[in-house]
Write a protein that holds these residues in place. Structure first.
Motif, PDB file in Angstrom:
ATOM      1  N   THR A   7      -7.469  -4.590  16.894  1.00 32.43           N
ATOM      2  CA  THR A   7      -7.724  -6.010  17.171  1.00 32.43           C
ATOM      3  C   THR A   7      -6.993  -6.475  18.429  1.00 32.43           C
ATOM      4  N   GLY A   8      -6.419  -5.540  19.184  1.00 36.13           N
ATOM      5  CA  GLY A   8      -5.848  -5.881  20.485  1.00 36.13           C
ATOM      6  C   GLY A   8      -4.393  -6.321  20.488  1.00 36.13           C
ATOM      7  N   SER A   9      -3.683  -6.137  19.371  1.00 31.10           N
ATOM      8  CA  SER A   9      -2.244  -6.442  19.389  1.00 31.10           C
ATOM      9  C   SER A   9      -1.492  -5.590  18.378  1.00 31.10           C
ATOM     10  N   PHE A  10      -0.150  -5.620  18.484  1.00 33.08           N
ATOM     11  CA  PHE A  10       0.724  -4.838  17.599  1.00 33.08           C
ATOM     12  C   PHE A  10       0.627  -5.274  16.141  1.00 33.08           C
ATOM     13  N   LYS A  11       0.049  -6.436  15.901  1.00 33.73           N
ATOM     14  CA  LYS A  11       0.013  -6.965  14.533  1.00 33.73           C
ATOM     15  C   LYS A  11      -0.695  -6.026  13.562  1.00 33.73           C
ATOM     16  N   ASP A  12      -1.599  -5.194  14.078  1.00 28.58           N
ATOM     17  CA  ASP A  12      -2.364  -4.306  13.193  1.00 28.58           C
ATOM     18  C   ASP A  12      -1.471  -3.313  12.446  1.00 28.58           C
ATOM     19  N   ARG A  13      -0.348  -2.942  13.061  1.00 23.27           N
ATOM     20  CA  ARG A  13       0.565  -1.987  12.403  1.00 23.27           C
ATOM     21  C   ARG A  13       1.115  -2.537  11.095  1.00 23.27           C
ATOM     22  N   GLY A  14       1.518  -3.803  11.139  1.00 19.51           N
ATOM     23  CA  GLY A  14       2.076  -4.405   9.930  1.00 19.51           C
ATOM     24  C   GLY A  14       0.990  -4.817   8.950  1.00 19.51           C
ATOM     25  N   MET A  15      -0.141  -5.247   9.516  1.00 19.36           N
ATOM     26  CA  MET A  15      -1.201  -5.773   8.657  1.00 19.36           C
ATOM     27  C   MET A  15      -1.776  -4.681   7.771  1.00 19.36           C
ATOM     28  N   VAL A  16      -1.895  -3.459   8.293  1.00 18.35           N
ATOM     29  CA  VAL A  16      -2.485  -2.394   7.476  1.00 18.35           C
ATOM     30  C   VAL A  16      -1.614  -2.113   6.250  1.00 18.35           C
ATOM     31  N   VAL A  17      -0.295  -2.240   6.397  1.00 19.26           N
ATOM     32  CA  VAL A  17       0.600  -2.052   5.245  1.00 19.26           C
ATOM     33  C   VAL A  17       0.470  -3.240   4.295  1.00 19.26           C
ATOM     34  N   ALA A  18       0.503  -4.438   4.847  1.00 18.61           N
ATOM     35  CA  ALA A  18       0.423  -5.647   4.006  1.00 18.61           C
ATOM     36  C   ALA A  18      -0.883  -5.684   3.211  1.00 18.61           C
ATOM     37  N   VAL A  19      -1.985  -5.291   3.848  1.00 25.38           N
ATOM     38  CA  VAL A  19      -3.287  -5.361   3.169  1.00 25.38           C
ATOM     39  C   VAL A  19      -3.425  -4.239   2.135  1.00 25.38           C
ATOM     40  N   ALA A  20      -2.905  -3.061   2.442  1.00 23.90           N
ATOM     41  CA  ALA A  20      -2.933  -1.976   1.449  1.00 23.90           C
ATOM     42  C   ALA A  20      -2.140  -2.392   0.203  1.00 23.90           C
TER      43      ALA A  20
ATOM     44  N   ARG B  54       4.994  -6.311   6.551  1.00 26.67           N
ATOM     45  CA  ARG B  54       4.541  -6.265   7.938  1.00 26.67           C
ATOM     46  C   ARG B  54       5.584  -5.610   8.840  1.00 26.67           C
ATOM     47  N   ILE B  55       6.845  -5.965   8.643  1.00 24.53           N
ATOM     48  CA  ILE B  55       7.888  -5.362   9.478  1.00 24.53           C
ATOM     49  C   ILE B  55       7.977  -3.857   9.224  1.00 24.53           C
ATOM     50  N   GLU B  56       7.736  -3.459   7.973  1.00 28.14           N
ATOM     51  CA  GLU B  56       7.748  -2.022   7.659  1.00 28.14           C
ATOM     52  C   GLU B  56       6.692  -1.272   8.480  1.00 28.14           C
ATOM     53  N   GLY B  57       5.521  -1.858   8.603  1.00 31.67           N
ATOM     54  CA  GLY B  57       4.477  -1.207   9.397  1.00 31.67           C
ATOM     55  C   GLY B  57       4.792  -1.227  10.884  1.00 31.67           C
ATOM     56  N   GLN B  58       5.347  -2.341  11.343  1.00 34.48           N
ATOM     57  CA  GLN B  58       5.599  -2.479  12.774  1.00 34.48           C
ATOM     58  C   GLN B  58       6.676  -1.524  13.296  1.00 34.48           C
ATOM     59  N   LYS B  59       7.566  -1.110  12.422  1.00 36.56           N
ATOM     60  CA  LYS B  59       8.648  -0.223  12.875  1.00 36.56           C
ATOM     61  C   LYS B  59       8.124   1.145  13.325  1.00 36.56           C
ATOM     62  N   THR B  60       6.883   1.480  12.927  1.00 40.06           N
ATOM     63  CA  THR B  60       6.342   2.794  13.302  1.00 40.06           C
ATOM     64  C   THR B  60       6.168   2.954  14.813  1.00 40.06           C
ATOM     65  N   ALA B  61       6.120   1.839  15.534  1.00 39.29           N
ATOM     66  CA  ALA B  61       6.012   1.944  16.997  1.00 39.29           C
ATOM     67  C   ALA B  61       7.254   2.621  17.573  1.00 39.29           C
ATOM     68  N   ALA B  62       8.416   2.357  16.975  1.00 42.85           N
ATOM     69  CA  ALA B  62       9.649   3.021  17.422  1.00 42.85           C
ATOM     70  C   ALA B  62       9.567   4.528  17.143  1.00 42.85           C
ATOM     71  N   PHE B  63       9.016   4.888  15.979  1.00 45.32           N
ATOM     72  CA  PHE B  63       8.856   6.316  15.655  1.00 45.32           C
ATOM     73  C   PHE B  63       8.013   7.002  16.729  1.00 45.32           C
ATOM     74  N   GLU B  64       6.915   6.340  17.096  1.00 40.90           N
ATOM     75  CA  GLU B  64       5.996   6.947  18.075  1.00 40.90           C
ATOM     76  C   GLU B  64       6.665   7.135  19.436  1.00 40.90           C
ATOM     77  N   ILE B  65       7.477   6.163  19.825  1.00 40.06           N
ATOM     78  CA  ILE B  65       8.170   6.286  21.118  1.00 40.06           C
ATOM     79  C   ILE B  65       9.095   7.507  21.093  1.00 40.06           C
ATOM     80  N   ILE B  66       9.816   7.661  20.002  1.00 40.16           N
ATOM     81  CA  ILE B  66      10.713   8.817  19.876  1.00 40.16           C
ATOM     82  C   ILE B  66       9.897  10.121  19.860  1.00 40.16           C
ATOM     83  N   ASP B  67       8.809  10.128  19.112  1.00 38.24           N
ATOM     84  CA  ASP B  67       7.967  11.339  19.060  1.00 38.24           C
ATOM     85  C   ASP B  67       7.424  11.701  20.445  1.00 38.24           C
ATOM     86  N   THR B  68       7.057  10.699  21.229  1.00 39.94           N
ATOM     87  CA  THR B  68       6.465  10.969  22.539  1.00 39.94           C
ATOM     88  C   THR B  68       7.515  11.401  23.564  1.00 39.94           C
TER      89      THR B  68
END
Lengths: 348, 348
Positions: A56-69, A159-173
């Motif tokens: 949907t064009g923003s970081f919000k999707d990371r948290g939303m997928v956890v919240a909606v699940a 939502r914050i739980e989902g959003q933290k995955t961006a930090a994981f990805e930065i470290i992985d990359t």
């Protein structure tokens, strides 16, 4: 091949065997290395995390997928939020995908329908009330007490739980955490989430200094008090009383970081630089991260051997008006090769 | 972790050891499985390839990264195209990223500046000429003969090479080619590219039937002749004389596929379904793929055991006007819980 967020980082998320695995293709966003600003600004390595590439064009999707699940797991029948921007777009998309009703409550007199075009297209019910944002949020909180509806504003801690995955990805990359993370700060959920991610992920040898930037006219954390009428062109961080205020302070203090502010002029300058020098089109709020880098370098922070990541929180397509405001008017040329050729050669 | 397009699929691309490796985070886009339409339409498996998650919001980035890398290798100093849409956005972004000048020639009387907001923000020089698209393209072709400028319109054959990687990704994700690929057809470069990708990639046991859909008012391939004044709300496929006409016919004939058309009404219906049933917001042209699926099912094509992929070519954020045209006006409610609650309960 992409793995979906809920599966890839399952062990770090509040999931149970009963949580349904859903995805709209969120996360796994690009980390693009600067080709030009890195040299111009004298930075060791400069990267941009392109969260605008989320569905949907923003970081919000990371948290939303956890919240909606989690909402599905709990047997919820609808989602609700008070939002006029990225949160409502994301909630409406995941709701539509999963067959949940979505209600969006917006403050009265709200006329910038453009910001709501996504939520409306995804079929959310948008209700405008004769009252301000706080009134809308209060109503949302009352409604979820009485009905099987899940609140997906940032009060929803998933939502914050989902959003933290961006930090994981930065470290992985990068193979490790960067030295500095520059990030826009509005409601402060994202800086809180990134810090949690950097702390929890054991694959890094260090943690970055967290550098959060508010807009000057909407800088409650910098000023140390609520801003009654926040003002900035960066609408996504136009927040006077951040929900995750304490989280932002903790991220700053535990990381020896900084929370500072940048003016709208500095944001717009960075917004244009990001596009014209790097080919990255972020929404105006996104540019607060790069504006922060430029401000700190002027303030004599030495980054010449540092590895720096700037978070670009959403796509510039969310806000075409700002893009066009600074556009020149188009001159019309006669359809003769010579006329056009002259202009082109003069600019080569 | 993401690999960049030029590295990941190097062996299939026209690169030499001298070609610079550049990236803005293009490709590796999500392939999202339908949760709802698959059942409603009675399809075995239905997937959407979300090309709007590319950095400039459309599939054009796949081809542009190859075209621009080759332009750099050739010592070119600028890029040029005649385009008012996705191609100009992508050219302008990659040009900015790599420090190349970018010129965009647009037909005269062109006032929908919104479509050019990305190119302008990326700092491209947009020149409007007193003439139509053919005149603009003719001028571009003349200019590249005389100056160290690279044409990046679809006449640039490197673009199709980059675009074919989307087919590779679909095979990598599904473990094999799908049974059917539904794709919008405008200039026909993309259907040509996907077919080439499916033919070249040896990891698949089969090839899909290629199902291309034009807009009814811009359907030269279906009608078998140039359309002088193509008309459709799906601007990204509003093309009367496709550059890759022969490629599209070959894809159709070699795959036992179909090239057909759908009306603007069918496109808009599919556009809304895609958003409200799946949470996917594509630009109107994108919806021609799903509209094609629906039309074929009505025409008694049996897909109940088939694996079907629809290509969503670009993000709906490119065209907010279409989204808002079908939006309801917002009713304003008093700030009393009961009033809002009544509406919400009635819709739960």
């Amino acid at each position: 091949m992409r793995a979906c967020l809920l599966e890839k980082y399952r062990e770090f998320l509040p999931l149970t065997p009963e949580t349904p695995i859903i995805t709209l293709g969120e996360a796994d966003t690009p980390l693009v290395r600067s080709l030009r600003l890195e040299k111009e600004l004298g930075i060791g390595e400069l990267y941009f995390k392109l969260e605008g590439c989320n569905p949907t064009g923003s970081f919000k999707d990371r948290g939303m997928v956890v919240a909606v699940a989690k909402a599905l797991e709990a047997g919820s029948r609808a989602l609700i939020c008070a939002s006029t921007g990225n949160t409502s777009a994301s909630a409406a998309a995941y709701g539509a995908h999963c067959g949940l009703k979505v209600f969006v409550i917006v403050p009265g007199g709200y006329i910038a329908l453009g910001k709501l075009s996504q939520a409306i297209t995804f079929g959310a019910e948008v209700l405008s009330i004769d009252g301000n944002f706080d009134k809308a949020l209060g109503m949302v909180r009352a409604l979820i007490q009485k009905h099987p509806i899940t609140l997906v504003n940032s009060l929803n801690l998933h939502r914050i739980e989902g959003q933290k995955t961006a930090a994981f990805e930065i470290i992985d990359t990068l193979g490790d955490a960067p030295d500095y993370l520059f990030i826009p700060v509005g409601n402060a959920g994202n800086i809180t989430a990134y810090w949690r991610g950097f702390v929890q992920y054991q694959k890094a040898s260090k943690r970055p200094r967290m550098m959060g930037f508010q807009a000057e006219g909407a800088a409650p954390i910098v000023r140390g008090g609520v801003v009654a009428e926040p003002k900035t062109i960066a609408t996504a961080i136009r927040i006077g009383n951040p929900a995750s205020w304490q989280g932002a302070l903790a991220a700053r203090d535990e990381s020896s970081g900084v929370i500072d502010c940048v003016s709208d002029e500095e944001i717009l300058t960075a917004y244009k630089l990001l596009a014209s020098e790097e080919g990255i089109f972020g929404e105006p709020a996104s540019a607060a991260s790069l504006a922060g880098v430029i401000k700190m370098i002027k303030g004599e922070l030495k980054l010449s051997t540092a590895r720096v990541v700037c978070v670009i929180t959403g796509t510039g397509l969310k806000d075409p008006d700002t893009a066009l405001k600074s556009a020149p008017t188009l001159a019309e040329f006669p359809a003769q090769l010579e006329a056009v050729e002259e202009v082109i050669v003069s600019k080569l």
